[in-house]
Design a protein around this motif. Structure first.
Motif, PDB file in Angstrom:
ATOM      1  N   ASP A   1       4.249  67.048   8.035  1.00  0.00           N
ATOM      2  CA  ASP A   1       4.107  65.286   7.880  1.00  0.00           C
ATOM      3  C   ASP A   1       5.305  64.775   8.361  1.00  0.00           C
ATOM      4  O   ASP A   1       6.411  64.808   7.537  1.00  0.00           O
ATOM      5  N   PRO A   2       5.342  64.241   9.446  1.00  0.00           N
ATOM      6  CA  PRO A   2       6.558  63.576   9.928  1.00  0.00           C
ATOM      7  C   PRO A   2       6.991  62.298   9.386  1.00  0.00           C
ATOM      8  O   PRO A   2       7.075  61.210   9.949  1.00  0.00           O
ATOM      9  N   THR A   3       6.988  61.936   8.181  1.00  0.00           N
ATOM     10  CA  THR A   3       7.315  60.989   7.533  1.00  0.00           C
ATOM     11  C   THR A   3       8.496  61.039   6.287  1.00  0.00           C
ATOM     12  O   THR A   3       8.331  60.137   5.416  1.00  0.00           O
TER      13      THR A   3
ATOM     14  N   VAL B   1       6.430  56.598  -7.178  1.00  0.00           N
ATOM     15  CA  VAL B   1       6.674  58.206  -6.640  1.00  0.00           C
ATOM     16  C   VAL B   1       5.575  58.583  -5.290  1.00  0.00           C
ATOM     17  O   VAL B   1       4.624  57.974  -5.483  1.00  0.00           O
ATOM     18  N   GLN B   2       6.001  59.311  -4.581  1.00  0.00           N
ATOM     19  CA  GLN B   2       4.775  60.127  -3.597  1.00  0.00           C
ATOM     20  C   GLN B   2       3.991  61.042  -4.394  1.00  0.00           C
ATOM     21  O   GLN B   2       4.504  61.718  -5.135  1.00  0.00           O
ATOM     22  N   VAL B   3       2.747  60.974  -4.243  1.00  0.00           N
ATOM     23  CA  VAL B   3       1.688  61.522  -4.677  1.00  0.00           C
ATOM     24  C   VAL B   3       1.822  62.937  -4.498  1.00  0.00           C
ATOM     25  O   VAL B   3       2.134  63.347  -3.317  1.00  0.00           O
ATOM     26  N   GLY B   4       1.475  64.014  -5.149  1.00  0.00           N
ATOM     27  CA  GLY B   4       1.589  65.284  -4.971  1.00  0.00           C
ATOM     28  C   GLY B   4       2.729  65.968  -4.915  1.00  0.00           C
ATOM     29  O   GLY B   4       2.932  67.297  -4.537  1.00  0.00           O
TER      30      GLY B   4
ATOM     31  N   ASP C   1       6.705  58.379   0.928  1.00  0.00           N
ATOM     32  CA  ASP C   1       8.175  57.660   0.502  1.00  0.00           C
ATOM     33  C   ASP C   1       8.164  56.245   1.044  1.00  0.00           C
ATOM     34  O   ASP C   1       8.695  55.538   0.463  1.00  0.00           O
ATOM     35  N   PRO C   2       7.816  56.131   2.321  1.00  0.00           N
ATOM     36  CA  PRO C   2       7.897  54.711   2.834  1.00  0.00           C
ATOM     37  C   PRO C   2       7.459  53.695   2.078  1.00  0.00           C
ATOM     38  O   PRO C   2       7.902  52.666   1.621  1.00  0.00           O
TER      39      PRO C   2
ATOM     40  N   PHE D   1      18.239  62.821  -0.732  1.00  0.00           N
ATOM     41  CA  PHE D   1      18.567  62.237   0.736  1.00  0.00           C
ATOM     42  C   PHE D   1      17.829  61.177   1.107  1.00  0.00           C
ATOM     43  O   PHE D   1      18.509  60.456   1.771  1.00  0.00           O
ATOM     44  N   VAL D   2      16.783  60.977   0.671  1.00  0.00           N
ATOM     45  CA  VAL D   2      15.797  59.954   0.889  1.00  0.00           C
ATOM     46  C   VAL D   2      16.554  58.807   0.257  1.00  0.00           C
ATOM     47  O   VAL D   2      16.547  57.567   0.862  1.00  0.00           O
TER      48      VAL D   2
END
Length: 263
Positions: free
Chosen positions: A48-50, A150-153, A175-176, A195-196
């Motif tokens: 997943d390129p995000t 927070v990002q799900v999963g 995350d975005p 890092f994010v």
């Protein structure tokens, strides 16, 4: 991290996993590894390129630390990397359904995930941190009564559920979106990979975001279908060479100005 969870890619069914199980191994001069012999000569990789700077796109070009690392693994195994995009939450499911040979998604190596998939050697170590606006929460105790994005999963979501006293947890697709939730004031904090958080701090310097405490540390690795020992062994052999010959250190410094391997 992430990351964390299931990643990117449209539902393109890769047949490499089936071929890998059926084919014999061959030794590669470069890695002295046992390499799966693929009829198509390719390695199908779900992602997943995000998740910049690890996995993201520049225009139509897929790039990032983990992308370059996996491309180097494939090169040393004399295989063509074929990248398939799926949403993060679908990545490990697609792996179990043999849609990919490997998943590159900054997945934290957890006991729960190890019940469903195997992992190659950790490709870096990270951890979940608290990101907030100026004066916002910076420690687990500060999160009491707060709204946290927070990002799900992700493993971050699972860890957040163990923090007492939160007002609520807002789960976002990526995350975005979670970062925008924080920037817009709809949440008090955002828990994500360190890092994010550092990247967001630099990108949105005007927002004066603060990186707080690390909630936990974790090893990050490439996921392989459960029991697919040929792929796991081949990827590990290539990774060992990359880690030992200076290639990893150079790539890590390119993206992070430091060596982020697990020590």
């Amino acid at each position: 991290m992430k990351r964390k969870n299931q990643s990117v890619f449209n539902r393109i069914v890769g047949r490499c996993a089936l071929t890998l199980l059926a084919c014999s191994a061959l030794a590669t001069a470069q890695t002295a590894a046992t390499t799966p012999t693929l009829t198509a000569g390719q390695l199908t990789i779900g992602t997943d390129p995000t998740y910049a700077p690890f996995i993201f796109t520049q225009g139509k070009v897929l790039t990032g630390f983990e992308v370059e690392l996996m491309n180097e693994v494939a090169r040393r195994l004399h295989l063509k990397p074929v990248w398939v995009y799926q949403p993060f939450d679908n990545l490990l499911i697609g792996l179990s359904q043999r849609r990919f040979d490997v998943v590159v998604g900054s997945h934290g190596i957890t006991a729960e995930r190890l019940k469903a998939v195997d992992f190659a050697l950790p490709d870096y170590c990270s951890g979940g941190v608290i990101l907030s606006r100026p004066g916002g929460p910076s420690s687990p105790a500060d999160l009491k009564g707060k709204v946290v994005a927070v990002q799900v999963g992700t493993t971050y979501y699972q860890r957040l559920r163990q923090v007492p006293g939160l007002q609520s947890i807002k789960t976002l697709p990526g995350d975005p979106q979670a970062l925008q939730h924080l920037l817009s004031g709809r949440s008090d904090a955002f828990v994500t990979d360190r890092f994010v958080a550092l990247g967001a701090q630099m990108k949105f310097s005007g927002a004066k975001l603060q990186v707080g405490s690390m909630l936990f540390q974790e090893q990050i690795g490439f996921a392989v279908r459960k029991g697919n020992t040929r792929v796991t062994a081949a990827v590990n052999s290539a990774l060992k060479g990359i880690l030992s010959d200076g290639t990893y250190a150079n790539l890590s410094h390119k993206y992070f100005k430091t060596d982020i391997r697990c020590k």
